[in-house]
Design a protein around this motif. Structure first.
Motif, PDB file in Angstrom:
ATOM      1  N   TYR A 151      -3.487   9.205   3.691  1.00 29.26           N
ATOM      2  CA  TYR A 151      -4.582   9.035   2.515  1.00 29.26           C
ATOM      3  C   TYR A 151      -3.940   7.590   2.236  1.00 29.26           C
ATOM      4  CZ  TYR A 151      -5.823  13.833   1.714  1.00 29.26           C
ATOM      5  OH  TYR A 151      -6.359  15.197   1.941  1.00 29.26           O
ATOM      6  N   TRP A 152      -4.555   6.605   2.051  1.00 27.67           N
ATOM      7  CA  TRP A 152      -3.861   5.418   1.851  1.00 27.67           C
ATOM      8  C   TRP A 152      -4.827   4.758   0.246  1.00 27.67           C
ATOM      9  CZ3 TRP A 152      -0.989   2.621   4.334  1.00 27.67           C
ATOM     10  CH2 TRP A 152      -1.119   2.883   5.454  1.00 27.67           C
ATOM     11  N   GLY A 153      -4.039   4.212  -0.606  1.00 21.89           N
ATOM     12  CA  GLY A 153      -4.139   3.598  -1.764  1.00 21.89           C
ATOM     13  C   GLY A 153      -5.125   2.162  -1.014  1.00 21.89           C
ATOM     14  N   ARG A 154      -5.820   1.301  -2.312  1.00 22.97           N
ATOM     15  CA  ARG A 154      -6.245  -0.183  -1.697  1.00 22.97           C
ATOM     16  C   ARG A 154      -5.283  -1.644  -1.971  1.00 22.97           C
ATOM     17  NH1 ARG A 154     -11.886   0.212  -5.002  1.00 22.97           N
ATOM     18  NH2 ARG A 154     -13.021   2.267  -4.079  1.00 22.97           N
ATOM     19  N   GLY A 155      -3.624  -1.064  -2.421  1.00 24.29           N
ATOM     20  CA  GLY A 155      -3.084  -2.165  -2.334  1.00 24.29           C
ATOM     21  C   GLY A 155      -3.206  -2.617  -3.930  1.00 24.29           C
ATOM     22  N   THR A 156      -1.618  -3.392  -3.531  1.00 23.62           N
ATOM     23  CA  THR A 156      -1.362  -3.763  -4.889  1.00 23.62           C
ATOM     24  C   THR A 156      -0.914  -5.113  -4.399  1.00 23.62           C
ATOM     25  OG1 THR A 156      -0.468  -3.997  -7.255  1.00 23.62           O
ATOM     26  CG2 THR A 156       0.628  -2.937  -5.411  1.00 23.62           C
ATOM     27  N   GLN A 157      -0.606  -6.287  -5.169  1.00 27.87           N
ATOM     28  CA  GLN A 157      -0.612  -7.552  -4.523  1.00 27.87           C
ATOM     29  C   GLN A 157       0.822  -7.757  -5.190  1.00 27.87           C
ATOM     30  OE1 GLN A 157      -1.807 -10.558  -2.074  1.00 27.87           O
ATOM     31  NE2 GLN A 157       0.180 -11.648  -2.638  1.00 27.87           N
ATOM     32  N   VAL A 158       1.911  -7.903  -3.986  1.00 22.75           N
ATOM     33  CA  VAL A 158       2.830  -9.383  -4.356  1.00 22.75           C
ATOM     34  C   VAL A 158       3.587  -9.785  -4.358  1.00 22.75           C
ATOM     35  CG1 VAL A 158       5.788  -8.435  -4.570  1.00 22.75           C
ATOM     36  CG2 VAL A 158       4.610  -6.395  -5.137  1.00 22.75           C
ATOM     37  N   THR A 159       3.558 -11.208  -5.641  1.00 20.98           N
ATOM     38  CA  THR A 159       3.706 -12.414  -4.469  1.00 20.98           C
ATOM     39  C   THR A 159       4.903 -12.745  -5.023  1.00 20.98           C
ATOM     40  OG1 THR A 159       1.600 -13.380  -4.841  1.00 20.98           O
ATOM     41  CG2 THR A 159       3.117 -14.790  -4.914  1.00 20.98           C
ATOM     42  N   VAL A 160       5.925 -13.449  -3.839  1.00 21.70           N
ATOM     43  CA  VAL A 160       7.591 -13.485  -4.662  1.00 21.70           C
ATOM     44  C   VAL A 160       7.040 -15.701  -4.378  1.00 21.70           C
ATOM     45  CG1 VAL A 160       9.156 -13.709  -4.341  1.00 21.70           C
ATOM     46  CG2 VAL A 160       8.055 -11.808  -4.709  1.00 21.70           C
ATOM     47  N   SER A 161       7.633 -15.924  -5.374  1.00 23.76           N
ATOM     48  CA  SER A 161       7.964 -17.487  -5.539  1.00 23.76           C
ATOM     49  C   SER A 161       9.031 -17.744  -5.401  1.00 23.76           C
ATOM     50  CB  SER A 161       7.196 -18.226  -6.582  1.00 23.76           C
ATOM     51  OG  SER A 161       7.954 -18.053  -7.809  1.00 23.76           O
ATOM     52  N   TYR A 210       0.887  -0.662  -0.247  1.00 25.92           N
ATOM     53  CA  TYR A 210      -0.067  -0.199   0.069  1.00 25.92           C
ATOM     54  C   TYR A 210       0.966   1.067  -0.167  1.00 25.92           C
ATOM     55  CZ  TYR A 210      -3.319  -3.275   2.089  1.00 25.92           C
ATOM     56  OH  TYR A 210      -4.406  -4.505   1.684  1.00 25.92           O
ATOM     57  N   CYS A 211       0.419   2.446  -1.024  1.00 31.06           N
ATOM     58  CA  CYS A 211       0.786   3.171  -0.572  1.00 31.06           C
ATOM     59  C   CYS A 211       0.218   4.463   0.572  1.00 31.06           C
ATOM     60  CB  CYS A 211       1.913   4.112  -1.812  1.00 31.06           C
ATOM     61  SG  CYS A 211      -0.189   4.510  -2.737  1.00 31.06           S
ATOM     62  N   ALA A 212       0.730   5.135   1.258  1.00 32.81           N
ATOM     63  CA  ALA A 212      -0.342   6.528   1.519  1.00 32.81           C
ATOM     64  C   ALA A 212       0.874   7.415   2.072  1.00 32.81           C
ATOM     65  CB  ALA A 212       0.437   5.615   3.207  1.00 32.81           C
ATOM     66  N   ALA A 213       0.008   8.744   2.498  1.00 29.65           N
ATOM     67  CA  ALA A 213       0.647  10.386   2.134  1.00 29.65           C
ATOM     68  C   ALA A 213      -0.076  10.787   2.908  1.00 29.65           C
ATOM     69  CB  ALA A 213       0.213  10.774   0.751  1.00 29.65           C
ATOM     70  N   ASP A 214       0.807  11.810   3.516  1.00 30.37           N
ATOM     71  CA  ASP A 214       0.745  12.407   4.968  1.00 30.37           C
ATOM     72  C   ASP A 214       1.387  13.903   4.721  1.00 30.37           C
ATOM     73  OD1 ASP A 214      -1.015  11.573   7.736  1.00 30.37           O
ATOM     74  OD2 ASP A 214       0.449  13.258   7.868  1.00 30.37           O
ATOM     75  N   HIS A 215       0.433  15.167   5.247  1.00 22.72           N
ATOM     76  CA  HIS A 215       1.276  16.018   4.258  1.00 22.72           C
ATOM     77  C   HIS A 215       1.536  16.621   6.219  1.00 22.72           C
ATOM     78  CE1 HIS A 215      -2.684  18.108   6.840  1.00 22.72           C
ATOM     79  NE2 HIS A 215      -2.302  18.438   7.082  1.00 22.72           N
TER      80      HIS A 215
END
Length: 126
Positions: free
Chosen positions: A115-125, A95-100
């Motif tokens: 503020y936050w994003g909804r996220g992106t999945q990272v999978t490492v095999s 997730y990324c987040a921002a703060d002022h």
């Protein structure tokens, strides 16, 4: 709704690389502290890297230092997280987040952000 948008996640083999992006079309990221967090299944969310978008100071947790690089493209209003030499333990939703107000260095350990994003999945095999 004000929202950050992450992209760039995916499935990669151990030792591989990914570049995550964080952007918003709603406001300028100038002057914000922006951080990347991750949360693995069954674990608490943890901050991994942050950047002060005013002076480009960067911060990293020890677990990713030397492997991850955070950067900002102000013209594109986008913050990136370049991840190299990925390990299975890097598997998580990012997730990324921002703060002022919260300084970038402290944002990594902050329980919240503006503020936050909804996220992106990272999978490492392995």
């Amino acid at each position: 709704e004000v929202q950050l948008v992450e992209s760039g996640g995916g499935l990669v083999q151990a030792g591989g690389s990914l570049r995550l992006s964080c952007t918003t079309s709603t406001f300028s990221l100038d002057g914000f502290a922006i951080a990347w967090f991750r949360q693995a299944p069954g674990k608490e969310r943890e901050g991994v890297s942050s950047i002060d978008n005013s002076n480009d100071s960067t911060f990293y947790k020890d677990s990713v230092k030397g492997r991850f690089t955070i950067s900002s493209d102000k013209a594109k209003n986008t913050v990136y997280l370049q991840m190299t030499n990925l390990k299975p333990e890097d598997t998580a939703v990012y997730y990324c987040a921002a703060d002022h107000l919260v300084p970038a260095g402290r944002l990594l350990d902050s329980p919240g952000a503006d503020y936050w994003g909804r996220g992106t999945q990272v999978t490492v095999s392995s």
